[in-house]
Design a protein around this motif. Structure first.
Motif, PDB file in Angstrom:
ATOM      1  N   SER A  45       0.850  -1.201   0.000  1.00 24.88           N
ATOM      2  CA  SER A  45       0.000   0.000   0.000  1.00 24.88           C
ATOM      3  C   SER A  45       0.881   1.245   0.000  1.00 24.88           C
ATOM      4  CB  SER A  45      -0.890   0.005   1.242  1.00 24.88           C
ATOM      5  OG  SER A  45      -1.689  -1.147   1.246  1.00 24.88           O
ATOM      6  N   HIS A  46       0.366   2.321  -0.584  1.00 28.48           N
ATOM      7  CA  HIS A  46       1.216   3.491  -0.797  1.00 28.48           C
ATOM      8  C   HIS A  46       1.729   4.116   0.505  1.00 28.48           C
ATOM      9  CE1 HIS A  46       3.107   6.376  -3.339  1.00 28.48           C
ATOM     10  NE2 HIS A  46       2.561   7.376  -2.693  1.00 28.48           N
ATOM     11  N   SER A  47       1.020   3.896   1.605  1.00 25.94           N
ATOM     12  CA  SER A  47       1.532   4.391   2.898  1.00 25.94           C
ATOM     13  C   SER A  47       2.983   3.963   3.107  1.00 25.94           C
ATOM     14  CB  SER A  47       0.703   3.824   4.058  1.00 25.94           C
ATOM     15  OG  SER A  47      -0.596   4.344   4.053  1.00 25.94           O
ATOM     16  N   GLY A  48       3.309   2.771   2.641  1.00 24.42           N
ATOM     17  CA  GLY A  48       4.657   2.243   2.834  1.00 24.42           C
ATOM     18  C   GLY A  48       5.716   2.969   2.025  1.00 24.42           C
ATOM     19  N   GLY A 396      -8.360   8.576   5.888  1.00 21.77           N
ATOM     20  CA  GLY A 396      -7.115   8.614   5.119  1.00 21.77           C
ATOM     21  C   GLY A 396      -7.289   9.448   3.858  1.00 21.77           C
ATOM     22  N   GLU A 397      -6.453   9.163   2.866  1.00 22.05           N
ATOM     23  CA  GLU A 397      -6.393  10.060   1.708  1.00 22.05           C
ATOM     24  C   GLU A 397      -7.676  10.057   0.890  1.00 22.05           C
ATOM     25  OE1 GLU A 397      -2.657   9.926  -0.326  1.00 22.05           O
ATOM     26  OE2 GLU A 397      -3.375  11.208  -1.942  1.00 22.05           O
ATOM     27  N   CYS A 398      -8.445   8.972   0.911  1.00 19.47           N
ATOM     28  CA  CYS A 398      -9.685   8.948   0.117  1.00 19.47           C
ATOM     29  C   CYS A 398     -10.774   9.793   0.761  1.00 19.47           C
ATOM     30  CB  CYS A 398     -10.183   7.520  -0.078  1.00 19.47           C
ATOM     31  SG  CYS A 398     -10.840   6.766   1.419  1.00 19.47           S
ATOM     32  N   ASN A 412       1.599  15.695   7.582  1.00 21.82           N
ATOM     33  CA  ASN A 412       0.267  15.693   8.188  1.00 21.82           C
ATOM     34  C   ASN A 412      -0.631  14.580   7.650  1.00 21.82           C
ATOM     35  OD1 ASN A 412       0.320  17.641  10.148  1.00 21.82           O
ATOM     36  ND2 ASN A 412      -0.678  19.244   8.947  1.00 21.82           N
ATOM     37  N   SER A 413      -0.174  13.900   6.586  1.00 23.43           N
ATOM     38  CA  SER A 413      -1.049  12.909   5.986  1.00 23.43           C
ATOM     39  C   SER A 413      -0.903  11.537   6.633  1.00 23.43           C
ATOM     40  CB  SER A 413      -0.748  12.839   4.495  1.00 23.43           C
ATOM     41  OG  SER A 413      -1.276  11.682   3.971  1.00 23.43           O
ATOM     42  N   LEU A 414       0.338  11.129   6.907  1.00 25.76           N
ATOM     43  CA  LEU A 414       0.512   9.888   7.682  1.00 25.76           C
ATOM     44  C   LEU A 414      -0.190  10.068   9.025  1.00 25.76           C
ATOM     45  CD1 LEU A 414       4.291   9.059   7.015  1.00 25.76           C
ATOM     46  CD2 LEU A 414       2.278   7.974   6.002  1.00 25.76           C
TER      47      LEU A 414
HETATM   48  C1  LIG Z   1       5.918   8.793  -2.497  1.00 25.10           C
HETATM   49  C2  LIG Z   1       5.070   9.333  -1.387  1.00 25.10           C
HETATM   50  C3  LIG Z   1       5.665   9.795  -0.230  1.00 25.10           C
HETATM   51  C4  LIG Z   1       4.875  10.295   0.814  1.00 25.10           C
HETATM   52  N1  LIG Z   1       5.486  10.749   1.947  1.00 25.10           N
HETATM   53  C5  LIG Z   1       4.724  11.177   2.979  1.00 25.10           C
HETATM   54  C6  LIG Z   1       5.341  11.581   4.208  1.00 25.10           C
HETATM   55  O1  LIG Z   1       6.545  11.510   4.383  1.00 25.10           O
HETATM   56  N2  LIG Z   1       4.532  12.016   5.192  1.00 25.10           N
HETATM   57  C7  LIG Z   1       3.172  12.081   5.071  1.00 25.10           C
HETATM   58  O2  LIG Z   1       2.497  12.478   6.022  1.00 25.10           O
HETATM   59  N3  LIG Z   1       2.586  11.694   3.918  1.00 25.10           N
HETATM   60  C8  LIG Z   1       3.317  11.228   2.880  1.00 25.10           C
HETATM   61  N4  LIG Z   1       2.704  10.825   1.725  1.00 25.10           N
HETATM   62  C9  LIG Z   1       1.228  10.732   1.685  1.00 25.10           C
HETATM   63  C10 LIG Z   1       0.775   9.518   2.473  1.00 25.10           C
HETATM   64  O3  LIG Z   1       1.690   8.456   2.308  1.00 25.10           O
HETATM   65  C11 LIG Z   1      -0.590   9.005   2.048  1.00 25.10           C
HETATM   66  O4  LIG Z   1      -1.497  10.072   1.943  1.00 25.10           O
HETATM   67  C12 LIG Z   1      -1.147   8.025   3.073  1.00 25.10           C
HETATM   68  O5  LIG Z   1      -0.192   7.025   3.360  1.00 25.10           O
HETATM   69  C13 LIG Z   1      -2.432   7.407   2.584  1.00 25.10           C
HETATM   70  O6  LIG Z   1      -2.792   6.336   3.418  1.00 25.10           O
HETATM   71  P1  LIG Z   1      -4.145   5.576   3.167  1.00 25.10           P
HETATM   72  O7  LIG Z   1      -4.221   4.540   4.236  1.00 25.10           O
HETATM   73  O8  LIG Z   1      -5.242   6.558   3.074  1.00 25.10           O
HETATM   74  O9  LIG Z   1      -4.001   4.913   1.719  1.00 25.10           O
HETATM   75  P2  LIG Z   1      -2.888   3.983   1.038  1.00 25.10           P
HETATM   76  O10 LIG Z   1      -1.738   3.711   1.912  1.00 25.10           O
HETATM   77  O11 LIG Z   1      -2.631   4.568  -0.300  1.00 25.10           O
HETATM   78  O12 LIG Z   1      -3.643   2.604   0.859  1.00 25.10           O
HETATM   79  C14 LIG Z   1      -4.726   2.447  -0.028  1.00 25.10           C
HETATM   80  C15 LIG Z   1      -5.210   1.019   0.067  1.00 25.10           C
HETATM   81  O13 LIG Z   1      -6.427   0.885  -0.641  1.00 25.10           O
HETATM   82  C16 LIG Z   1      -6.404  -0.304  -1.396  1.00 25.10           C
HETATM   83  N5  LIG Z   1      -7.341  -0.146  -2.512  1.00 25.10           N
HETATM   84  C17 LIG Z   1      -7.525   0.944  -3.299  1.00 25.10           C
HETATM   85  N6  LIG Z   1      -8.481   0.702  -4.205  1.00 25.10           N
HETATM   86  C18 LIG Z   1      -8.916  -0.563  -3.985  1.00 25.10           C
HETATM   87  C19 LIG Z   1      -9.876  -1.400  -4.604  1.00 25.10           C
HETATM   88  N7  LIG Z   1     -10.597  -0.996  -5.647  1.00 25.10           N
HETATM   89  N8  LIG Z   1     -10.049  -2.644  -4.111  1.00 25.10           N
HETATM   90  C20 LIG Z   1      -9.307  -3.105  -3.067  1.00 25.10           C
HETATM   91  N9  LIG Z   1      -8.378  -2.352  -2.453  1.00 25.10           N
HETATM   92  C21 LIG Z   1      -8.189  -1.102  -2.910  1.00 25.10           C
HETATM   93  C22 LIG Z   1      -4.955  -0.462  -1.802  1.00 25.10           C
HETATM   94  O14 LIG Z   1      -4.675  -1.802  -2.131  1.00 25.10           O
HETATM   95  C23 LIG Z   1      -4.256  -0.022  -0.508  1.00 25.10           C
HETATM   96  O15 LIG Z   1      -4.175  -1.104   0.377  1.00 25.10           O
HETATM   97  C24 LIG Z   1       3.467  10.335   0.679  1.00 25.10           C
HETATM   98  C25 LIG Z   1       2.871   9.867  -0.488  1.00 25.10           C
HETATM   99  C26 LIG Z   1       3.667   9.399  -1.525  1.00 25.10           C
HETATM  100  C27 LIG Z   1       2.978   8.959  -2.789  1.00 25.10           C
END
Ligand SMILES: Cc1cc2nc3c(=O)[nH]c(=O)nc-3n(C[C@H](O)[C@H](O)[C@H](O)COP(=O)(O)OP(=O)(O)OC[C@H]3O[C@@H](n4cnc5c(N)ncnc54)[C@H](O)[C@@H]3O)c2cc1C
Length: 596
Positions: A45-48, A396-398, A412-414
């Motif tokens: 997942s992109h969080s990683g 989260g981001e969505c 602020n996003s993590l």
């Molecule tokens: C390169 C990069 C570096 C970053 N660095 C930082 C940082 O240092 N500090 C900070 O605060 N933020 C940072 N961000 C932003 C932050 O990482 C993300 O906003 C945050 O991790 C999003 O977490 P999340 O749990 O919302 O989604 P994500 O971690 O993106 O996870 C989304 C999940 O949804 C699942 N998914 C999506 N669609 C479907 C579907 N149709 N069916 C099944 N599963 C689905 C995916 O498989 C995944 O598991 C960075 C972003 C990027 C791209």
């Protein structure tokens, strides 16, 4: 019940920080039966991929006395004055958001920050440390104190592994490589999802008392992006198609330091650790745009400054479309210990070692401030009256809770994904334990999705879906990018309408059932086309410049008309826009001019 039906108490879609926190907490609070679906392996997942850090006002480091605001940092000896506080974090975040962030939600974000970081620490997360063993902290853009807790430039990786372990420990069931296609909402009650097991190609209905979306961002709607291939905004498109609204979609963050032509992220930590931005005259041009914060101004401002330098002929590289990120003065040791991943990426993708030479970069689509509107407990909001979509949660981001308003501050996003994922977990546990029901679903929702797949695979038009996705990304980057105006946005809108038509006939190459990634790309392309229209509609309507939404034809922020959130509902005639007020503490944090 139709064939292939699976039931759980709770279904979480998304195994990033937001989804995994919610699942882990709900399980820990006593909900026994939780399934987490992820279209990729959960740990991919992109969080990683997050590099730079997670914000919390711990006050563990401060600038060395006498070296000025950009000087080296040292640990603060115990007992000495703190340099930071939740209040300061709050003000920075509100200002960063250009006053569009909801202040009730920001209050929670900053107040819960230390607690969430310590919870990570107690779960065994390996942070970088100060010499006396506390969590180390560095600077980040728009933050007025060293507030980013980090693990070299692997922060997201260590956070995600830590929380994933805890979810496994609490018996959360993960469905890796299951692709959610549809959300079942009837009579404003969420009843489950339809998902495809990517390996077998089989489509299942999954029913639950509560569904939570932690589906992440949608940077892949743009040609140049820092986002992983999976970040195609499925969740926002699926929720919108199911009748839920989307909020503030026009606010897309462009990160100032994507690798030139690739868009891959060079973390803001490069500048947090002291890196410079240089134009083709060798000037640190941020002096002109943000004399106080320089390279550590917020991202919207730095990206605009870079784009202005490029547009006025002071860019670097052959086509003049780049800027240099110069880290040579940081020295070998610091780059190797604090920015090892960044260095590796620069060497691998553009053949430049930041120890020896400046790295060419350019603005890159990075983060979606908008999304599915929720309360501070992750409850999705159905309409302007504030009614909930019963049993549907997002974080989260969505989601748009909204702590980032018109522009997010780095780190602020993590934090947001962790704080509001965790809160959603508590709210879901309360909802389920409070007697939530498993509502029936009408008809056979999985069969409808099987028919959708069949009709996509049956098409034999001349054009490939892949080309449509490429054309969409190009128009979004060219016409709905760092700078926007009415003419360009209209081009983007008419391109999207045309692409939606072309999509109806476009062909998918692979017609097989098993692990058909071409089919996935087709479903994703359909989602990109759905929500991109909402982004452009919101951007066209908003005749002002605020945060990341910068209109050259309306260069000023206009609080009188536009200090409000955009809300979009799906109709047959395209997105229907309405507006809702921002939560503001008018006594304490009234809108001000935003200068850095
Ligand atoms: C390169 C990069 C570096 C970053 N660095 C930082 C940082 O240092 N500090 C900070 O605060 N933020 C940072 N961000 C932003 C932050 O990482 C993300 O906003 C945050 O991790 C999003 O977490 P999340 O749990 O919302 O989604 P994500 O971690 O993106 O996870 C989304 C999940 O949804 C699942 N998914 C999506 N669609 C479907 C579907 N149709 N069916 C099944 N599963 C689905 C995916 O498989 C995944 O598991 C960075 C972003 C990027 C791209």
């Amino acid at each position: 019940m139709p064939n292939n039906t699976i039931t759980h108490d709770v279904i979480v879609v998304g195994a990033g920080l937001a989804g995994t926190w919610a699942a882990m907490v709900a399980a820990r609070e006593g909900v026994k039966d939780i399934g987490v679906l992820s279209k990729i392996h959960p740990l991919r997942s992109h969080s990683g991929a997050a590099q730079g850090g997670i914000a919390a006002s711990l006050s563990n480091t401060r600038p060395v006395a006498g070296t000025g605001p950009r000087g080296p940092l040292e640990q603060i000896p115990p007992g000495e004055e703190p340099v930071d506080s939740p209040d300061l974090h709050m003000f920075d975040t509100i200002k960063g958001s250009d006053w569009l962030g909801d202040q009730d939600a920001i209050r929670i974000l900053v107040d819960d920050a230390a607690d969430v970081v310590y919870e990570y620490e107690h779960m065994g997360c390996v942070f970088s440390r100060t010499p006396d063993g506390r969590i180390n902290q560095r600077r980040f853009g728009g933050h007025s104190a060293p507030r980013a807790c980090f693990a070299a430039d692997w922060t997201g990786h260590v956070l995600l592994h830590t929380i994933h372990e805890q979810a496994l420990r609490n018996n959360v069931k993960f469905y890796a490589e299951w692709y959610v296609m549809n959300l079942i909402i009837e009579d404003n009650i969420c009843r489950g999802v339809v998902a495809m097991d990517v390996l077998t190609g089989e489509v299942h209905t999954l029913r639950a008392k509560a569904v939570m979306f932690g589906t992440g961002g949608y940077g892949r709607a743009f040609k140049i992006t820092s986002n992983a291939f999976a970040n195609t905004g499925d969740g926002v498109a699926i929720a919108y198609d199911a009748g839920a609204p989307l909020m503030d979609m026009e606010f897309v963050q462009f990160h100032p330091t994507g690798l030139y032509r690739h868009g891959i992220l060079m973390s803001e930590a490069c500048r947090g650790e002291g890196g410079y931005l240089i134009n083709n005259k060798g000037e640190r041009f941020m002096e002109k745009y943000a004399p106080d914060k320089m390279e550590l101004a917020p991202r919207d401002l730095v990206s605009r400054s870079e784009q202005t330098e490029i547009n006025e002929g002071r860019g670097v590289m052959e086509d003049g479309q780049g800027i240099f990120l110069d880290m040579r003065h940081l020295g070998r040791e610091k780059i190797l210990s604090r920015l090892p991943q960044v260095r590796e990426i620069a060497i691998n993708f553009v053949g430049v070692d930041p120890i020896d030479a400046p790295v060419p970069i350019q603005p890159t689509a990075h983060y979606s401030m908008g999304g599915i509107p929720t309360t501070v407990d992750g409850q999705v909001i159905a309409n302007a009256a504030g009614d909930p979509v019963v049993g549907f949660y997002a974080a989260g981001e969505c989601a748009a809770v909204s702590v980032h308003g018109a522009n997010r501050l780095g780190t602020n996003s993590l934090l947001e994904a962790s704080v509001f994922g965790r809160r959603a977990g508590y709210a879901i546990a309360e909802f389920v334990k409070g007697g939530a029901q498993l509502y029936p679903v009408s008809g056979d929702p999985a069969e409808r999705q099987r028919q959708r797949i069949k009709s996509l695979l049956d098409r034999d038009g001349d054009e490939l879906v892949e080309h449509i996705a490429q054309d969409l990304k190009s128009t979004m980057t060219d016409n709905c990018g760092v700078f926007r105006d009415e003419d360009r946005l209209k081009v983007a809108m008419s391109d999207i309408k045309e692409l939606q038509e072309r999509f109806k006939h476009a062909r998918t190459m692979d017609k097989g059932r098993h692990f058909n990634t071409d089919l996935l790309a087709t479903l994703e392309a359909e989602h990109l086309l759905t929500f991109s229209e909402v982004i452009v509609a919101g951007a066209l309507a908003r005749t002002e410049s605020r945060g990341a939404h910068s209109r050259t034809d309306f260069p000023k922020r206009d609080d009188e008309d536009w200090l409000k959130h955009t809300v979009a509902h799906k109709t047959d005639d395209g997105p229907k826009l309405s507006y809702k007020p921002v939560s503001i503490d008018w006594e304490k944090y009234p809108p001000q001019e935003r200068k850095y």
